[in-house]
Every structure is written in C-alpha cells, then in structure tokens.
Write a protein that holds these residues in place. Sequence first.
Motif, PDB file in Angstrom:
ATOM      1  N   ARG A   1       0.856  -1.190   0.000  1.00 18.20           N
ATOM      2  CA  ARG A   1       0.000   0.000   0.000  1.00 18.20           C
ATOM      3  C   ARG A   1       0.888   1.235   0.000  1.00 18.20           C
ATOM      4  N   VAL A   2       0.532   2.194  -0.832  1.00 17.62           N
ATOM      5  CA  VAL A   2       1.258   3.460  -0.891  1.00 17.62           C
ATOM      6  C   VAL A   2       0.238   4.559  -0.634  1.00 17.62           C
ATOM      7  N   TYR A   3       0.386   5.226   0.525  1.00 19.67           N
ATOM      8  CA  TYR A   3      -0.571   6.251   0.936  1.00 19.67           C
ATOM      9  C   TYR A   3      -0.071   7.628   0.526  1.00 19.67           C
ATOM     10  N   SER A   4      -0.992   8.444   0.064  1.00 22.24           N
ATOM     11  CA  SER A   4      -0.663   9.801  -0.380  1.00 22.24           C
ATOM     12  C   SER A   4      -0.843  10.782   0.771  1.00 22.24           C
ATOM     13  N   HIS A   5      -0.474  12.017   0.507  1.00 19.25           N
ATOM     14  CA  HIS A   5      -0.689  13.084   1.485  1.00 19.25           C
ATOM     15  C   HIS A   5      -2.196  13.214   1.780  1.00 19.25           C
ATOM     16  N   ARG A   6      -3.013  13.026   0.750  1.00 17.46           N
ATOM     17  CA  ARG A   6      -4.474  13.071   0.912  1.00 17.46           C
ATOM     18  C   ARG A   6      -4.936  11.985   1.893  1.00 17.46           C
ATOM     19  N   ASP A   7      -4.407  10.762   1.751  1.00 23.10           N
ATOM     20  CA  ASP A   7      -4.753   9.669   2.665  1.00 23.10           C
ATOM     21  C   ASP A   7      -4.327  10.009   4.096  1.00 23.10           C
ATOM     22  N   ARG A   8      -3.139  10.586   4.229  1.00 20.02           N
ATOM     23  CA  ARG A   8      -2.656  10.963   5.564  1.00 20.02           C
ATOM     24  C   ARG A   8      -3.590  11.984   6.198  1.00 20.02           C
ATOM     25  N   THR A   9      -3.998  12.973   5.413  1.00 22.03           N
ATOM     26  CA  THR A   9      -4.912  13.999   5.925  1.00 22.03           C
ATOM     27  C   THR A   9      -6.253  13.382   6.294  1.00 22.03           C
ATOM     28  N   ARG A  10      -6.759  12.491   5.450  1.00 28.43           N
ATOM     29  CA  ARG A  10      -8.041  11.835   5.743  1.00 28.43           C
ATOM     30  C   ARG A  10      -7.938  10.986   7.016  1.00 28.43           C
ATOM     31  N   LEU A  11      -6.807  10.337   7.214  1.00 23.01           N
ATOM     32  CA  LEU A  11      -6.613   9.553   8.434  1.00 23.01           C
ATOM     33  C   LEU A  11      -6.604  10.473   9.652  1.00 23.01           C
ATOM     34  N   LYS A  12      -5.919  11.591   9.531  1.00 23.41           N
ATOM     35  CA  LYS A  12      -5.859  12.562  10.629  1.00 23.41           C
ATOM     36  C   LYS A  12      -7.261  13.081  10.965  1.00 23.41           C
ATOM     37  N   LEU A  13      -8.051  13.390   9.940  1.00 26.11           N
ATOM     38  CA  LEU A  13      -9.423  13.873  10.160  1.00 26.11           C
ATOM     39  C   LEU A  13     -10.309  12.774  10.746  1.00 26.11           C
ATOM     40  N   THR A  14     -10.089  11.550  10.316  1.00 28.78           N
ATOM     41  CA  THR A  14     -10.852  10.412  10.850  1.00 28.78           C
ATOM     42  C   THR A  14     -10.598  10.253  12.344  1.00 28.78           C
ATOM     43  N   LEU A  15      -9.350  10.339  12.731  1.00 26.19           N
ATOM     44  CA  LEU A  15      -8.998  10.195  14.145  1.00 26.19           C
ATOM     45  C   LEU A  15      -9.540  11.363  14.968  1.00 26.19           C
ATOM     46  N   ARG A  16      -9.538  12.541  14.389  1.00 25.60           N
ATOM     47  CA  ARG A  16     -10.108  13.701  15.074  1.00 25.60           C
ATOM     48  C   ARG A  16     -11.609  13.502  15.266  1.00 25.60           C
TER      49      ARG A  16
ATOM     50  N   THR B   1     -18.997   6.309   9.973  1.00 28.16           N
ATOM     51  CA  THR B   1     -19.868   6.690   8.855  1.00 28.16           C
ATOM     52  C   THR B   1     -20.036   8.201   8.809  1.00 28.16           C
ATOM     53  N   GLU B   2     -20.267   8.810   9.983  1.00 28.66           N
ATOM     54  CA  GLU B   2     -20.391  10.276  10.038  1.00 28.66           C
ATOM     55  C   GLU B   2     -19.076  10.921   9.612  1.00 28.66           C
ATOM     56  N   ALA B   3     -17.980  10.370  10.084  1.00 27.68           N
ATOM     57  CA  ALA B   3     -16.666  10.910   9.721  1.00 27.68           C
ATOM     58  C   ALA B   3     -16.460  10.832   8.212  1.00 27.68           C
ATOM     59  N   LYS B   4     -16.793   9.691   7.632  1.00 25.40           N
ATOM     60  CA  LYS B   4     -16.619   9.517   6.185  1.00 25.40           C
ATOM     61  C   LYS B   4     -17.478  10.506   5.410  1.00 25.40           C
ATOM     62  N   ASP B   5     -18.740  10.666   5.824  1.00 29.45           N
ATOM     63  CA  ASP B   5     -19.632  11.610   5.140  1.00 29.45           C
ATOM     64  C   ASP B   5     -19.048  13.018   5.150  1.00 29.45           C
ATOM     65  N   LEU B   6     -18.566  13.433   6.306  1.00 29.99           N
ATOM     66  CA  LEU B   6     -18.002  14.778   6.416  1.00 29.99           C
ATOM     67  C   LEU B   6     -16.714  14.924   5.618  1.00 29.99           C
ATOM     68  N   ILE B   7     -15.844  13.943   5.723  1.00 32.44           N
ATOM     69  CA  ILE B   7     -14.559  14.019   5.015  1.00 32.44           C
ATOM     70  C   ILE B   7     -14.783  13.979   3.511  1.00 32.44           C
ATOM     71  N   ASP B   8     -15.724  13.144   3.060  1.00 34.78           N
ATOM     72  CA  ASP B   8     -16.029  13.081   1.630  1.00 34.78           C
ATOM     73  C   ASP B   8     -16.562  14.414   1.114  1.00 34.78           C
ATOM     74  N   MET B   9     -17.295  15.128   1.940  1.00 33.46           N
ATOM     75  CA  MET B   9     -17.827  16.430   1.522  1.00 33.46           C
ATOM     76  C   MET B   9     -16.693  17.400   1.200  1.00 33.46           C
ATOM     77  N   TYR B  10     -15.603  17.306   1.935  1.00 32.95           N
ATOM     78  CA  TYR B  10     -14.481  18.211   1.710  1.00 32.95           C
ATOM     79  C   TYR B  10     -13.680  17.845   0.469  1.00 32.95           C
ATOM     80  N   ASP B  11     -13.869  16.642  -0.037  1.00 31.62           N
ATOM     81  CA  ASP B  11     -13.186  16.235  -1.261  1.00 31.62           C
ATOM     82  C   ASP B  11     -13.844  16.833  -2.503  1.00 31.62           C
ATOM     83  N   SER B  12     -15.092  17.218  -2.363  1.00 32.26           N
ATOM     84  CA  SER B  12     -15.795  17.747  -3.533  1.00 32.26           C
ATOM     85  C   SER B  12     -15.439  19.226  -3.717  1.00 32.26           C
ATOM     86  N   PRO B  13     -15.437  19.686  -4.955  1.00 32.27           N
ATOM     87  CA  PRO B  13     -15.041  21.075  -5.224  1.00 32.27           C
ATOM     88  C   PRO B  13     -16.168  22.090  -4.994  1.00 32.27           C
TER      89      PRO B  13
END
Length: 149
Positions: free
Chosen positions: A42-57, A66-78
């Motif tokens: 597995r090769v994780y990007s800076h984006r994955d690292r940030t998403r992991l950090k937000l997930t833990l927060r 599920t709530e974390a994923k919904d919120l984090i996914d919202m920030y991925d959209s432009p």
Amino acid sequence: MATTYSISDLAREFDLTTRAIRFYEDMGLLQPERSGPGGRNRVYSHRDRTRLKLTLRAKRLGLSLTEAKDLIDMYDSPRDTGPQLQKFLVVLAEHRQQLEAQMAELEANLDEVKVHEKEARNLLAKQAVAHVAKPVKAIKTPKVSKARP
C-alpha cells in the motif's frame, strides 16, 4: 515528487496498528495506491494521511466512522463549503446533545454513589459506637475434667 507513506509510516506516526489502518481503508476512508508484486504494498498519499488525521479527530469527538466519512467526503468535492460547514454544525450539535445527556446521567449516577457512600459510612460509624458501648461479656471456658488413671 509527492510525498508518500507506507502503512508502517502511518501506523507509527498516528500510534495505530496496521490492522486499524486497513480497517479504515475497508470503510472507504483511505484509498492507497498499490505497488509491488500483485499490488501487495500500500502506498498512501498526502491526501490519505490527511483523511486519516481527520478520521482520528472525528473519532475523538465521538463521531461514528460513517459520520466521519460523510463529512470528510464532503471536503473532497469542489463545491461551495457552505453546505459542508452546515452539515458539520448539525453533526456537532447532535453529538454535543448526546454528550450533555451522557454527562447528566453520569452526574446523577455520581450523586447516587455519594448518597450510598454517606449511608454506608453512617452505618459503619453506628456499628463502631454500638460495639464500643456494649459491655464485653466474659467468655466462659468449659471446665476440663481430669481423667483418672
């Protein structure tokens, strides 16, 4: 060249097990690239690292994955961040209400424990006073008859 991370790098940095990181990947929170024979690495990007950090927060805040994923996914959209922030406020308000209800319940339980502790101490004190106030009865020892030879 973009910075990449191995699963071990992220596990070490965030004090997680590699199993936990794979679980977050299974939940769709992380999407590492694959490399090596059969795509085993597995090769994780800076984006994955940030998403992991937000997930833990989000987890620390008590949100479900599920709530974390919904919120984090919202920030991925432009899109405009207004709706994202509104959603975040709704989730935080709901979570705050849950925590306040739990806090009230804990405070009620703590008050009840204090009442029981006080009652138990009072009973022990009464027993100690009663024990000291009672005259001590002499213990009669049975007479042992001497056997005649």
